[in-house]
Each structure stands twice: as C-alpha cells, then as structure tokens.
Scaffold this motif. Structure first.
Motif, PDB file in Angstrom:
ATOM      1  N   GLN A   1       0.019  -3.740   8.747  1.00 55.01           N
ATOM      2  CA  GLN A   1      -0.922  -4.594   9.041  1.00 55.01           C
ATOM      3  C   GLN A   1      -0.611  -6.076   9.546  1.00 55.01           C
ATOM      4  O   GLN A   1       0.050  -6.817   8.815  1.00 55.01           O
ATOM      5  N   ALA A   2      -1.201  -6.320  10.877  1.00 53.60           N
ATOM      6  CA  ALA A   2      -0.845  -7.669  11.291  1.00 53.60           C
ATOM      7  C   ALA A   2      -1.967  -8.491  11.299  1.00 53.60           C
ATOM      8  O   ALA A   2      -3.275  -8.091  10.791  1.00 53.60           O
ATOM      9  N   PRO A   3      -1.883  -9.709  11.225  1.00 56.13           N
ATOM     10  CA  PRO A   3      -2.934 -10.789  10.906  1.00 56.13           C
ATOM     11  C   PRO A   3      -4.248 -10.492  11.758  1.00 56.13           C
ATOM     12  O   PRO A   3      -4.151 -10.369  12.953  1.00 56.13           O
ATOM     13  N   GLY A   4      -5.134 -10.356  10.979  1.00 51.85           N
ATOM     14  CA  GLY A   4      -6.615 -10.165  11.786  1.00 51.85           C
ATOM     15  C   GLY A   4      -6.952  -8.583  12.220  1.00 51.85           C
ATOM     16  O   GLY A   4      -7.782  -8.578  12.940  1.00 51.85           O
ATOM     17  N   LYS A   5      -6.084  -7.895  12.010  1.00 51.19           N
ATOM     18  CA  LYS A   5      -6.091  -6.467  12.686  1.00 51.19           C
ATOM     19  C   LYS A   5      -6.019  -5.316  11.292  1.00 51.19           C
ATOM     20  O   LYS A   5      -5.666  -5.749  10.236  1.00 51.19           O
ATOM     21  N   ASN A   6      -6.537  -4.265  11.423  1.00 43.65           N
ATOM     22  CA  ASN A   6      -6.598  -3.128  10.602  1.00 43.65           C
ATOM     23  C   ASN A   6      -5.262  -2.649  10.278  1.00 43.65           C
ATOM     24  O   ASN A   6      -4.515  -2.794  11.377  1.00 43.65           O
ATOM     25  N   ARG A   7      -5.109  -2.016   9.136  1.00 40.95           N
ATOM     26  CA  ARG A   7      -3.794  -1.470   8.825  1.00 40.95           C
ATOM     27  C   ARG A   7      -3.621  -0.216   9.942  1.00 40.95           C
ATOM     28  O   ARG A   7      -4.450   0.566  10.225  1.00 40.95           O
ATOM     29  N   GLU A   8      -2.312  -0.191  10.163  1.00 44.92           N
ATOM     30  CA  GLU A   8      -2.037   0.886  11.333  1.00 44.92           C
ATOM     31  C   GLU A   8      -0.957   1.704  10.919  1.00 44.92           C
ATOM     32  O   GLU A   8       0.184   1.458  10.057  1.00 44.92           O
ATOM     33  N   PHE A   9      -0.981   3.214  11.000  1.00 41.95           N
ATOM     34  CA  PHE A   9       0.095   3.854  10.625  1.00 41.95           C
ATOM     35  C   PHE A   9       1.358   3.704  11.468  1.00 41.95           C
ATOM     36  O   PHE A   9       0.939   3.573  12.778  1.00 41.95           O
ATOM     37  N   VAL A  10       2.400   3.899  11.091  1.00 39.37           N
ATOM     38  CA  VAL A  10       3.520   3.792  11.769  1.00 39.37           C
ATOM     39  C   VAL A  10       4.408   4.980  11.980  1.00 39.37           C
ATOM     40  O   VAL A  10       4.745   5.367  13.074  1.00 39.37           O
ATOM     41  N   ALA A  11       4.627   5.469  10.839  1.00 36.68           N
ATOM     42  CA  ALA A  11       5.733   6.956  10.846  1.00 36.68           C
ATOM     43  C   ALA A  11       5.469   7.458   9.634  1.00 36.68           C
ATOM     44  O   ALA A  11       5.159   6.953   8.730  1.00 36.68           O
ATOM     45  N   ALA A  12       5.859   8.851   9.492  1.00 37.58           N
ATOM     46  CA  ALA A  12       5.713   9.736   8.259  1.00 37.58           C
ATOM     47  C   ALA A  12       6.936  10.612   8.357  1.00 37.58           C
ATOM     48  O   ALA A  12       7.469  11.074   9.574  1.00 37.58           O
TER      49      ALA A  12
ATOM     50  N   GLU B   1       1.354  19.132  -0.737  1.00 42.59           N
ATOM     51  CA  GLU B   1       0.697  20.237  -0.572  1.00 42.59           C
ATOM     52  C   GLU B   1      -0.532  19.938   0.426  1.00 42.59           C
ATOM     53  O   GLU B   1      -1.215  20.813   0.938  1.00 42.59           O
ATOM     54  N   ARG B   2      -0.809  18.495   0.378  1.00 44.23           N
ATOM     55  CA  ARG B   2      -2.208  18.242   0.941  1.00 44.23           C
ATOM     56  C   ARG B   2      -1.941  17.960   2.822  1.00 44.23           C
ATOM     57  O   ARG B   2      -2.732  17.655   3.266  1.00 44.23           O
ATOM     58  N   ILE B   3      -0.538  18.216   3.019  1.00 42.30           N
ATOM     59  CA  ILE B   3      -0.122  17.730   4.407  1.00 42.30           C
ATOM     60  C   ILE B   3       0.345  18.999   4.999  1.00 42.30           C
ATOM     61  O   ILE B   3       1.444  19.460   4.699  1.00 42.30           O
ATOM     62  N   ILE B   4      -0.370  19.381   6.097  1.00 43.96           N
ATOM     63  CA  ILE B   4       0.014  20.582   6.959  1.00 43.96           C
ATOM     64  C   ILE B   4       1.188  20.349   7.791  1.00 43.96           C
ATOM     65  O   ILE B   4       2.106  21.069   7.574  1.00 43.96           O
ATOM     66  N   THR B   5       0.917  19.163   8.610  1.00 38.52           N
ATOM     67  CA  THR B   5       1.918  18.708   9.412  1.00 38.52           C
ATOM     68  C   THR B   5       2.170  17.358   9.271  1.00 38.52           C
ATOM     69  O   THR B   5       1.219  16.609   8.842  1.00 38.52           O
ATOM     70  N   VAL B   6       3.430  16.809   9.859  1.00 36.04           N
ATOM     71  CA  VAL B   6       3.809  15.417   9.494  1.00 36.04           C
ATOM     72  C   VAL B   6       2.680  14.570  10.461  1.00 36.04           C
ATOM     73  O   VAL B   6       2.243  13.699  10.228  1.00 36.04           O
ATOM     74  N   ARG B   7       2.337  15.044  11.507  1.00 35.65           N
ATOM     75  CA  ARG B   7       1.242  14.496  12.375  1.00 35.65           C
ATOM     76  C   ARG B   7       0.130  14.206  11.758  1.00 35.65           C
ATOM     77  O   ARG B   7      -0.458  13.179  11.934  1.00 35.65           O
ATOM     78  N   ALA B   8      -0.230  15.122  10.942  1.00 36.15           N
ATOM     79  CA  ALA B   8      -1.638  15.071  10.255  1.00 36.15           C
ATOM     80  C   ALA B   8      -1.601  14.047   9.099  1.00 36.15           C
ATOM     81  O   ALA B   8      -2.654  13.408   8.827  1.00 36.15           O
ATOM     82  N   ALA B   9      -0.481  13.409   8.868  1.00 36.82           N
ATOM     83  CA  ALA B   9      -0.209  12.769   7.857  1.00 36.82           C
ATOM     84  C   ALA B   9      -0.977  11.045   8.427  1.00 36.82           C
ATOM     85  O   ALA B   9      -1.500  10.338   7.626  1.00 36.82           O
ATOM     86  N   ALA B  10      -0.779  10.833   9.863  1.00 35.26           N
ATOM     87  CA  ALA B  10      -1.429   9.816  10.406  1.00 35.26           C
ATOM     88  C   ALA B  10      -2.968   9.327   9.920  1.00 35.26           C
ATOM     89  O   ALA B  10      -3.167   8.431  10.070  1.00 35.26           O
ATOM     90  N   SER B  11      -3.589  10.402   9.837  1.00 35.21           N
ATOM     91  CA  SER B  11      -5.112  10.482   9.354  1.00 35.21           C
ATOM     92  C   SER B  11      -5.618  10.630   8.067  1.00 35.21           C
ATOM     93  O   SER B  11      -6.564  11.236   7.645  1.00 35.21           O
ATOM     94  N   SER B  12      -4.223  11.036   7.115  1.00 34.37           N
ATOM     95  CA  SER B  12      -4.526  11.352   5.863  1.00 34.37           C
ATOM     96  C   SER B  12      -4.872  10.276   5.025  1.00 34.37           C
ATOM     97  O   SER B  12      -4.315   8.853   5.242  1.00 34.37           O
ATOM     98  N   GLU B  13      -5.292  10.498   3.763  1.00 38.17           N
ATOM     99  CA  GLU B  13      -5.433   9.447   2.799  1.00 38.17           C
ATOM    100  C   GLU B  13      -4.239   9.434   1.957  1.00 38.17           C
ATOM    101  O   GLU B  13      -4.109  10.738   1.274  1.00 38.17           O
ATOM    102  N   PHE B  14      -3.681   8.527   1.858  1.00 35.59           N
ATOM    103  CA  PHE B  14      -2.453   8.397   0.978  1.00 35.59           C
ATOM    104  C   PHE B  14      -2.681   8.148  -0.620  1.00 35.59           C
ATOM    105  O   PHE B  14      -3.880   7.309  -0.769  1.00 35.59           O
TER     106      PHE B  14
END
Length: 127
Positions: free
Chosen positions: A38-49, A101-114
């Motif tokens: 999360q950069a100043p003034g910006k929303n939190r951003e997914f980077v990698a999983a 168990e909640r993650i089907i693919t690692v790519r899907a983690a980018a939009s998942s609730e951690f």
C-alpha cells in the motif's frame, strides 16, 4: 496467529531488498501466502502469491521479472526477493495467509479474502 514481516528499508533505485514473513501459531503448509503493498494515498494492492507447497506462484505484471516470492515451510517463513527496485515500488508491504482449501489456483488468490495479515514493513526506493 502472528505474521511478522521484516526486511524493509531505504534503497536506491536499481537496488534489492529481501522481505521475510515469519509465521507463528499456524502450520504454514496449510496456507497459500501472499504479499500486498500500500503506497501513500492509494489502495492496498496485491503483489504476489505462492501455493502451499511452493510449486506455483503468481505476481502482478509490474513486478514480474523483478520480484520473486518463495517459501520455506520448515522455517514457517515466506520471502519476497525484490530486485531492480523502482521509486514506484515504495509502499508498506504486508504478508498475508489464506487457507489453501479456499484457493483453487494461485492466480485466484489475487482476488481472495485473506485470513491473516502481518503488520507491514516499509520499503522506500529513492530515485
């Protein structure tokens, strides 16, 4: 459950940092792990999983070829190796865990609730 991120700091553009995320009171192999920023003034951003066993990874285009996520389940630790850093990489970096168990693919983690989040470590890249 505790996720302790460390390794941030001030670095010049083109430099490298290695972030670590030490997990306690959980079995790391039960979780897909991610790094966010999360950069100043910006929303939190997914980077990698990274998948529970390290076999699969996924990262955003802006860091591909520069950042590498890895894990050592025996040490209950996840890493983010950041090379060729740019000023736009400046942010607070967070590690997070989600039950595999909640993650089907690692790519899907980018939009998942951690499920669990670390406290963040500051990365500042000067030009």
């Amino acid at each position: 459950v505790q996720l302790q991120a460390s390794g941030g700091g001030l670095v010049q553009a083109g430099g490298s940092l290695r972030l670590s995320c030490a997990a306690s009171r959980l079995t790391l192999s039960d979780y897909v792990m991610g790094w966010f920023r999360q950069a100043p003034g910006k929303n939190r951003e997914f980077v990698a999983a990274i998948s529970w066993n390290g076999a699969s990874t996924y990262s955003i285009d802006s860091v591909k070829g520069r950042f590498t996520i890895s894990r050592d389940n025996a040490k209950n630790t996840v890493y983010l190796q950041m090379n060729s850093l740019k000023p736009k990489d400046t942010a607070v970096y967070y590690c997070a865990a989600v039950e595999r168990e909640r993650i089907i693919t690692v790519r899907a983690a980018a939009s998942s609730e951690f499920d669990y989040w670390g406290q963040g470590t500051q990365v500042t890249v000067s030009s």
